[in-house]
Design a protein around this motif. Sequence first.
Motif, PDB file in Angstrom:
ATOM      1  N   TYR A  85       7.679  -1.800   6.838  1.00  0.00           N
ATOM      2  CA  TYR A  85       8.068  -0.628   5.862  1.00  0.00           C
ATOM      3  C   TYR A  85       9.622  -0.461   6.327  1.00  0.00           C
ATOM      4  O   TYR A  85      10.317  -0.855   7.239  1.00  0.00           O
ATOM      5  CB  TYR A  85       7.066   0.495   6.300  1.00  0.00           C
ATOM      6  N   SER A  86      10.054   0.463   5.493  1.00  0.00           N
ATOM      7  CA  SER A  86      11.355   0.989   5.745  1.00  0.00           C
ATOM      8  C   SER A  86      11.616   2.378   6.160  1.00  0.00           C
ATOM      9  O   SER A  86      10.673   3.210   6.144  1.00  0.00           O
ATOM     10  CB  SER A  86      12.408   0.821   4.229  1.00  0.00           C
ATOM     11  N   ARG A  87      12.659   2.145   7.218  1.00  0.00           N
ATOM     12  CA  ARG A  87      12.987   3.829   7.689  1.00  0.00           C
ATOM     13  C   ARG A  87      14.266   3.727   7.852  1.00  0.00           C
ATOM     14  O   ARG A  87      15.192   3.060   8.419  1.00  0.00           O
ATOM     15  CB  ARG A  87      12.450   3.762   9.448  1.00  0.00           C
ATOM     16  N   MET A 131       6.138  -4.712  12.259  1.00  0.00           N
ATOM     17  CA  MET A 131       5.255  -4.171  13.515  1.00  0.00           C
ATOM     18  C   MET A 131       4.123  -5.185  13.488  1.00  0.00           C
ATOM     19  O   MET A 131       3.760  -5.825  12.762  1.00  0.00           O
ATOM     20  CB  MET A 131       4.782  -2.656  13.049  1.00  0.00           C
ATOM     21  N   ASP A 132       3.668  -5.205  14.843  1.00  0.00           N
ATOM     22  CA  ASP A 132       2.403  -6.024  15.140  1.00  0.00           C
ATOM     23  C   ASP A 132       1.360  -4.906  14.812  1.00  0.00           C
ATOM     24  O   ASP A 132       1.147  -3.992  15.333  1.00  0.00           O
ATOM     25  CB  ASP A 132       2.451  -6.353  16.790  1.00  0.00           C
ATOM     26  N   ALA A 133       0.667  -5.197  13.442  1.00  0.00           N
ATOM     27  CA  ALA A 133      -0.360  -4.277  13.279  1.00  0.00           C
ATOM     28  C   ALA A 133      -1.651  -4.194  14.157  1.00  0.00           C
ATOM     29  O   ALA A 133      -2.136  -3.138  13.957  1.00  0.00           O
ATOM     30  CB  ALA A 133      -0.981  -4.789  11.586  1.00  0.00           C
ATOM     31  N   SER A 160       7.716   5.257   0.990  1.00  0.00           N
ATOM     32  CA  SER A 160       6.593   5.514   0.699  1.00  0.00           C
ATOM     33  C   SER A 160       5.495   4.753   0.375  1.00  0.00           C
ATOM     34  O   SER A 160       4.381   5.152  -0.003  1.00  0.00           O
ATOM     35  CB  SER A 160       6.472   6.541  -0.653  1.00  0.00           C
ATOM     36  N   GLY A 161       5.872   3.540   0.758  1.00  0.00           N
ATOM     37  CA  GLY A 161       4.626   2.367   0.759  1.00  0.00           C
ATOM     38  C   GLY A 161       5.071   1.519   2.089  1.00  0.00           C
ATOM     39  O   GLY A 161       6.303   1.499   2.700  1.00  0.00           O
ATOM     40  N   TYR A 162       4.102   0.506   2.094  1.00  0.00           N
ATOM     41  CA  TYR A 162       4.267  -0.399   3.252  1.00  0.00           C
ATOM     42  C   TYR A 162       3.631  -1.831   2.774  1.00  0.00           C
ATOM     43  O   TYR A 162       2.771  -1.647   1.981  1.00  0.00           O
ATOM     44  CB  TYR A 162       3.781   0.031   4.597  1.00  0.00           C
ATOM     45  N   VAL A 163       4.000  -2.841   3.513  1.00  0.00           N
ATOM     46  CA  VAL A 163       3.372  -4.034   3.189  1.00  0.00           C
ATOM     47  C   VAL A 163       2.419  -4.486   4.343  1.00  0.00           C
ATOM     48  O   VAL A 163       2.930  -4.495   5.803  1.00  0.00           O
ATOM     49  CB  VAL A 163       4.401  -5.067   3.215  1.00  0.00           C
ATOM     50  N   PHE A 190       0.660  -1.155  -0.088  1.00  0.00           N
ATOM     51  CA  PHE A 190      -0.124   0.018   0.141  1.00  0.00           C
ATOM     52  C   PHE A 190       0.720   1.129   0.090  1.00  0.00           C
ATOM     53  O   PHE A 190       1.882   1.208   0.495  1.00  0.00           O
ATOM     54  CB  PHE A 190      -0.919  -0.068   1.153  1.00  0.00           C
ATOM     55  N   PRO A 191       0.415   2.349  -0.486  1.00  0.00           N
ATOM     56  CA  PRO A 191       1.059   3.580  -0.504  1.00  0.00           C
ATOM     57  C   PRO A 191       0.880   4.368   0.743  1.00  0.00           C
ATOM     58  O   PRO A 191      -0.152   3.953   1.460  1.00  0.00           O
ATOM     59  CB  PRO A 191       0.474   4.422  -1.593  1.00  0.00           C
TER      60      PRO A 191
END
Length: 118
Positions: A75-77, A84-86, A57-60, A46-47
Motif C-alpha cells: 500500500y502507499s503511505r 508488509m509481511d501480511a 484508499s486501497g491495498y494489494v 482491496f479497498p
Amino acid sequence: MLRQSETQNTCQVIPFQMEIMCRHRDYLDRWIAASQPMGICDADIFPSEEKQAGVSSGYVLIWVRETSNPAYKVYSRGNRWIVMDAVRDNTLGQFASFADALNMIRPVLPVKQGIVAA
C-alpha cells in the motif's frame, strides 16, 4: 478596504497520498504472470476498511504457493510504497515506486527509470 477577518489566511494542509490506479493494475497483472513460476499464486486489490490521512484508499494482497493466507500487503503511505509481511504484520521495506515494491517481493520484471507503474 479589507477587514481584519478578511485578511487572515487560513492554511489547510492536505496530506499527499498515492492511489492504486489503472497503470498499477496493469503492472500487477504482468508481474503476477511473470512471477508465477517463482511461487506467486495470485494478488488482488482491496479497498481500505477505513480512510486514513496520507494512506492510500486501497491495498494489494499477494498470495504465495506455500500458504492459503496472504503473504504480502502493499500500500502507499504519502509518497512511498510499503511492503508488509501480511502474516507477521512487519514492514519489509519502503519504496519510491509500485514497481520497486513488487520487485522486492519477486524481481521478475526489469525495473527502469521512468517506468509507468511509479
